[in-house]
Design a protein around this motif. Structure first.
Motif, PDB file in Angstrom:
ATOM      1  N   PHE A  55       3.133   0.905  -0.995  1.00  0.00           N
ATOM      2  CA  PHE A  55       3.810  -0.355  -0.695  1.00  0.00           C
ATOM      3  C   PHE A  55       2.758  -1.407  -0.371  1.00  0.00           C
ATOM      4  O   PHE A  55       1.610  -1.084  -0.074  1.00  0.00           O
ATOM      5  CB  PHE A  55       4.810  -0.193   0.460  1.00  0.00           C
ATOM      6  N   THR A  56       3.160  -2.663  -0.447  1.00  0.00           N
ATOM      7  CA  THR A  56       2.256  -3.776  -0.137  1.00  0.00           C
ATOM      8  C   THR A  56       2.550  -4.281   1.268  1.00  0.00           C
ATOM      9  O   THR A  56       3.683  -4.684   1.566  1.00  0.00           O
ATOM     10  CB  THR A  56       2.424  -4.917  -1.149  1.00  0.00           C
ATOM     11  N   LEU A  57       1.522  -4.239   2.114  1.00  0.00           N
ATOM     12  CA  LEU A  57       1.619  -4.797   3.460  1.00  0.00           C
ATOM     13  C   LEU A  57       1.075  -6.220   3.389  1.00  0.00           C
ATOM     14  O   LEU A  57      -0.107  -6.429   3.097  1.00  0.00           O
ATOM     15  CB  LEU A  57       0.804  -3.961   4.459  1.00  0.00           C
ATOM     16  N   SER A  58       1.947  -7.200   3.608  1.00  0.00           N
ATOM     17  CA  SER A  58       1.560  -8.617   3.563  1.00  0.00           C
ATOM     18  C   SER A  58       1.474  -9.151   4.983  1.00  0.00           C
ATOM     19  O   SER A  58       2.409  -8.965   5.768  1.00  0.00           O
ATOM     20  CB  SER A  58       2.589  -9.434   2.773  1.00  0.00           C
ATOM     21  N   LEU A  59       0.379  -9.810   5.292  1.00  0.00           N
ATOM     22  CA  LEU A  59       0.149 -10.354   6.631  1.00  0.00           C
ATOM     23  C   LEU A  59      -0.103 -11.852   6.538  1.00  0.00           C
ATOM     24  O   LEU A  59      -0.839 -12.313   5.663  1.00  0.00           O
ATOM     25  CB  LEU A  59      -1.055  -9.684   7.280  1.00  0.00           C
ATOM     26  N   GLY A  60       0.493 -12.598   7.452  1.00  0.00           N
ATOM     27  CA  GLY A  60       0.217 -14.027   7.582  1.00  0.00           C
ATOM     28  C   GLY A  60      -0.683 -14.221   8.785  1.00  0.00           C
ATOM     29  O   GLY A  60      -0.218 -14.185   9.928  1.00  0.00           O
ATOM     30  N   LEU A  61      -1.990 -14.381   8.536  1.00  0.00           N
ATOM     31  CA  LEU A  61      -2.973 -14.557   9.606  1.00  0.00           C
ATOM     32  C   LEU A  61      -2.969 -16.022  10.029  1.00  0.00           C
ATOM     33  O   LEU A  61      -3.032 -16.914   9.187  1.00  0.00           O
ATOM     34  CB  LEU A  61      -4.353 -14.153   9.101  1.00  0.00           C
ATOM     35  N   PRO A  80      -2.910   5.273  10.661  1.00  0.00           N
ATOM     36  CA  PRO A  80      -2.631   6.551  11.310  1.00  0.00           C
ATOM     37  C   PRO A  80      -2.805   7.716  10.333  1.00  0.00           C
ATOM     38  O   PRO A  80      -3.004   7.508   9.130  1.00  0.00           O
ATOM     39  CB  PRO A  80      -1.169   6.408  11.739  1.00  0.00           C
ATOM     40  N   GLU A  81      -2.703   8.921  10.856  1.00  0.00           N
ATOM     41  CA  GLU A  81      -2.843  10.127  10.044  1.00  0.00           C
ATOM     42  C   GLU A  81      -1.777  10.147   8.948  1.00  0.00           C
ATOM     43  O   GLU A  81      -0.639   9.736   9.158  1.00  0.00           O
ATOM     44  CB  GLU A  81      -2.691  11.347  10.945  1.00  0.00           C
ATOM     45  N   ASN A  82      -2.155  10.637   7.778  1.00  0.00           N
ATOM     46  CA  ASN A  82      -1.294  10.750   6.593  1.00  0.00           C
ATOM     47  C   ASN A  82      -0.920   9.407   5.977  1.00  0.00           C
ATOM     48  O   ASN A  82       0.030   9.316   5.208  1.00  0.00           O
ATOM     49  CB  ASN A  82      -0.031  11.563   6.888  1.00  0.00           C
ATOM     50  N   ILE A  83      -1.653   8.358   6.323  1.00  0.00           N
ATOM     51  CA  ILE A  83      -1.494   7.046   5.693  1.00  0.00           C
ATOM     52  C   ILE A  83      -2.868   6.663   5.164  1.00  0.00           C
ATOM     53  O   ILE A  83      -3.871   6.784   5.866  1.00  0.00           O
ATOM     54  CB  ILE A  83      -1.014   5.973   6.699  1.00  0.00           C
ATOM     55  N   SER A  84      -2.915   6.214   3.914  1.00  0.00           N
ATOM     56  CA  SER A  84      -4.191   5.802   3.329  1.00  0.00           C
ATOM     57  C   SER A  84      -3.976   4.517   2.541  1.00  0.00           C
ATOM     58  O   SER A  84      -2.864   4.001   2.468  1.00  0.00           O
ATOM     59  CB  SER A  84      -4.740   6.907   2.415  1.00  0.00           C
ATOM     60  N   LEU A  85      -5.038   4.027   1.962  1.00  0.00           N
ATOM     61  CA  LEU A  85      -4.925   2.842   1.119  1.00  0.00           C
ATOM     62  C   LEU A  85      -4.534   3.263  -0.287  1.00  0.00           C
ATOM     63  O   LEU A  85      -4.986   4.285  -0.795  1.00  0.00           O
ATOM     64  CB  LEU A  85      -6.251   2.087   1.065  1.00  0.00           C
ATOM     65  N   GLY A  86      -3.710   2.452  -0.930  1.00  0.00           N
ATOM     66  CA  GLY A  86      -3.359   2.685  -2.321  1.00  0.00           C
ATOM     67  C   GLY A  86      -4.459   2.171  -3.240  1.00  0.00           C
ATOM     68  O   GLY A  86      -4.455   2.425  -4.434  1.00  0.00           O
ATOM     69  N   MET A 102      -3.057 -21.147   8.241  1.00  0.00           N
ATOM     70  CA  MET A 102      -2.522 -19.821   7.965  1.00  0.00           C
ATOM     71  C   MET A 102      -3.160 -19.301   6.681  1.00  0.00           C
ATOM     72  O   MET A 102      -3.433 -20.068   5.770  1.00  0.00           O
ATOM     73  CB  MET A 102      -1.007 -19.923   7.791  1.00  0.00           C
ATOM     74  N   GLN A 103      -3.395 -18.009   6.651  1.00  0.00           N
ATOM     75  CA  GLN A 103      -3.988 -17.357   5.476  1.00  0.00           C
ATOM     76  C   GLN A 103      -3.187 -16.089   5.196  1.00  0.00           C
ATOM     77  O   GLN A 103      -2.908 -15.316   6.123  1.00  0.00           O
ATOM     78  CB  GLN A 103      -5.446 -17.012   5.775  1.00  0.00           C
ATOM     79  N   ASN A 104      -2.790 -15.886   3.949  1.00  0.00           N
ATOM     80  CA  ASN A 104      -2.036 -14.687   3.578  1.00  0.00           C
ATOM     81  C   ASN A 104      -2.983 -13.620   3.050  1.00  0.00           C
ATOM     82  O   ASN A 104      -3.854 -13.907   2.238  1.00  0.00           O
ATOM     83  CB  ASN A 104      -0.970 -15.023   2.539  1.00  0.00           C
ATOM     84  N   ILE A 105      -2.770 -12.388   3.519  1.00  0.00           N
ATOM     85  CA  ILE A 105      -3.620 -11.258   3.148  1.00  0.00           C
ATOM     86  C   ILE A 105      -2.708 -10.096   2.782  1.00  0.00           C
ATOM     87  O   ILE A 105      -1.669  -9.906   3.422  1.00  0.00           O
ATOM     88  CB  ILE A 105      -4.534 -10.859   4.328  1.00  0.00           C
ATOM     89  N   THR A 106      -3.086  -9.318   1.766  1.00  0.00           N
ATOM     90  CA  THR A 106      -2.282  -8.154   1.398  1.00  0.00           C
ATOM     91  C   THR A 106      -3.160  -6.908   1.311  1.00  0.00           C
ATOM     92  O   THR A 106      -4.342  -6.987   0.985  1.00  0.00           O
ATOM     93  CB  THR A 106      -1.578  -8.350   0.041  1.00  0.00           C
ATOM     94  N   PHE A 107      -2.544  -5.788   1.637  1.00  0.00           N
ATOM     95  CA  PHE A 107      -3.180  -4.477   1.514  1.00  0.00           C
ATOM     96  C   PHE A 107      -2.202  -3.551   0.796  1.00  0.00           C
ATOM     97  O   PHE A 107      -0.997  -3.595   1.064  1.00  0.00           O
ATOM     98  CB  PHE A 107      -3.486  -3.875   2.900  1.00  0.00           C
ATOM     99  N   SER A 108      -2.708  -2.720  -0.090  1.00  0.00           N
ATOM    100  CA  SER A 108      -1.894  -1.687  -0.725  1.00  0.00           C
ATOM    101  C   SER A 108      -2.019  -0.425   0.123  1.00  0.00           C
ATOM    102  O   SER A 108      -3.112   0.095   0.316  1.00  0.00           O
ATOM    103  CB  SER A 108      -2.389  -1.424  -2.148  1.00  0.00           C
ATOM    104  N   VAL A 109      -0.895   0.057   0.650  1.00  0.00           N
ATOM    105  CA  VAL A 109      -0.885   1.187   1.587  1.00  0.00           C
ATOM    106  C   VAL A 109      -0.062   2.323   0.983  1.00  0.00           C
ATOM    107  O   VAL A 109       0.969   2.087   0.343  1.00  0.00           O
ATOM    108  CB  VAL A 109      -0.298   0.750   2.952  1.00  0.00           C
ATOM    109  N   LEU A 110      -0.519   3.555   1.192  1.00  0.00           N
ATOM    110  CA  LEU A 110       0.144   4.726   0.626  1.00  0.00           C
ATOM    111  C   LEU A 110       0.410   5.767   1.713  1.00  0.00           C
ATOM    112  O   LEU A 110      -0.518   6.407   2.201  1.00  0.00           O
ATOM    113  CB  LEU A 110      -0.716   5.342  -0.479  1.00  0.00           C
ATOM    114  N   PRO A 111       1.683   5.943   2.090  1.00  0.00           N
ATOM    115  CA  PRO A 111       2.004   7.052   2.995  1.00  0.00           C
ATOM    116  C   PRO A 111       2.003   8.356   2.199  1.00  0.00           C
ATOM    117  O   PRO A 111       2.525   8.403   1.094  1.00  0.00           O
ATOM    118  CB  PRO A 111       3.402   6.717   3.512  1.00  0.00           C
TER     119      PRO A 111
END
Length: 174
Positions: A55-61, A80-86, A102-111
């Motif tokens: 999933f994509t984690l979107s953050l508004g910094l 946390p454990e069992n969560i990594s980057l996609g 404001m700055q928008n940042i995204t991370f691809s995260v994989l549970p």
């Protein structure tokens, strides 16, 4: 301050000492300079997050109120454990940010498919440096992402107690 006092004296001591001051408009008093703080103003991870699916984690910094910009702004995640980057990196270099911006940042995260919890607490770390003061600015927040685990079961070889079962009859499967 931005006022410079000037004392003018002459080699000829018969002339009196002259005192005056000059105000400089572009001068910023370093003691009155304030750096903005960094915080996560918005966050989004979509409608639902399923274990084993990225999933994509979107953050508004957001850089709060202050009278200097920030340089070398970096956002990083602690997973946390069992969560990594996609894909990509755990840290994202934002660069410069002005106060109240404001700055928008995204991370691809994989549970992981085997994620056993119901919520993943992802820590967001933010840092930067004041342009004028050189003051280090940091911030930390936690984003709680609910993760659902789809029902998974497997059916092996079936063995019936009889060759035929009719509608309404009872039979055994082993």
């Amino acid at each position: 301050g931005n006022t410079v006092p000037i004392n003018l004296s002459y080699l000829d001591t018969s002339k009196p000492l002259q005192q005056f001051s000059v105000t400089i408009g572009q001068c910023v008093d370093k003691d009155q300079t304030t750096s903005p703080n960094l915080l996560v103003r918005t966050s989004s991870y979509g409608d639902s997050v399923i274990a084993g699916t990225p999933f994509t984690l979107s953050l508004g910094l957001y850089a709060t109120d202050g009278n200097e910009n920030l340089n070398d702004v970096i956002v990083s995640l602690t997973l946390p454990e069992n969560i990594s980057l996609g894909g990509g990196s755990l840290s994202n270099y934002v660069g410069s940010m002005a106060a109240k911006s404001m700055q928008n940042i995204t991370f691809s995260v994989l549970p992981a498919a085997g994620f056993t919890g119901t919520v993943a607490d992802i820590t967001v770390n933010m840092s930067g440096t004041g342009v004028i003061t050189g003051k280090a600015v940091t911030g930390t927040t936690t984003i709680s992402v609910p993760i659902s685990q789809p029902n998974r079961f497997e059916v092996g070889q079936l063995e019936l107690s009889s060759d035929t079962i009719y509608v309404g009859d009872t039979g055994k499967i082993g």
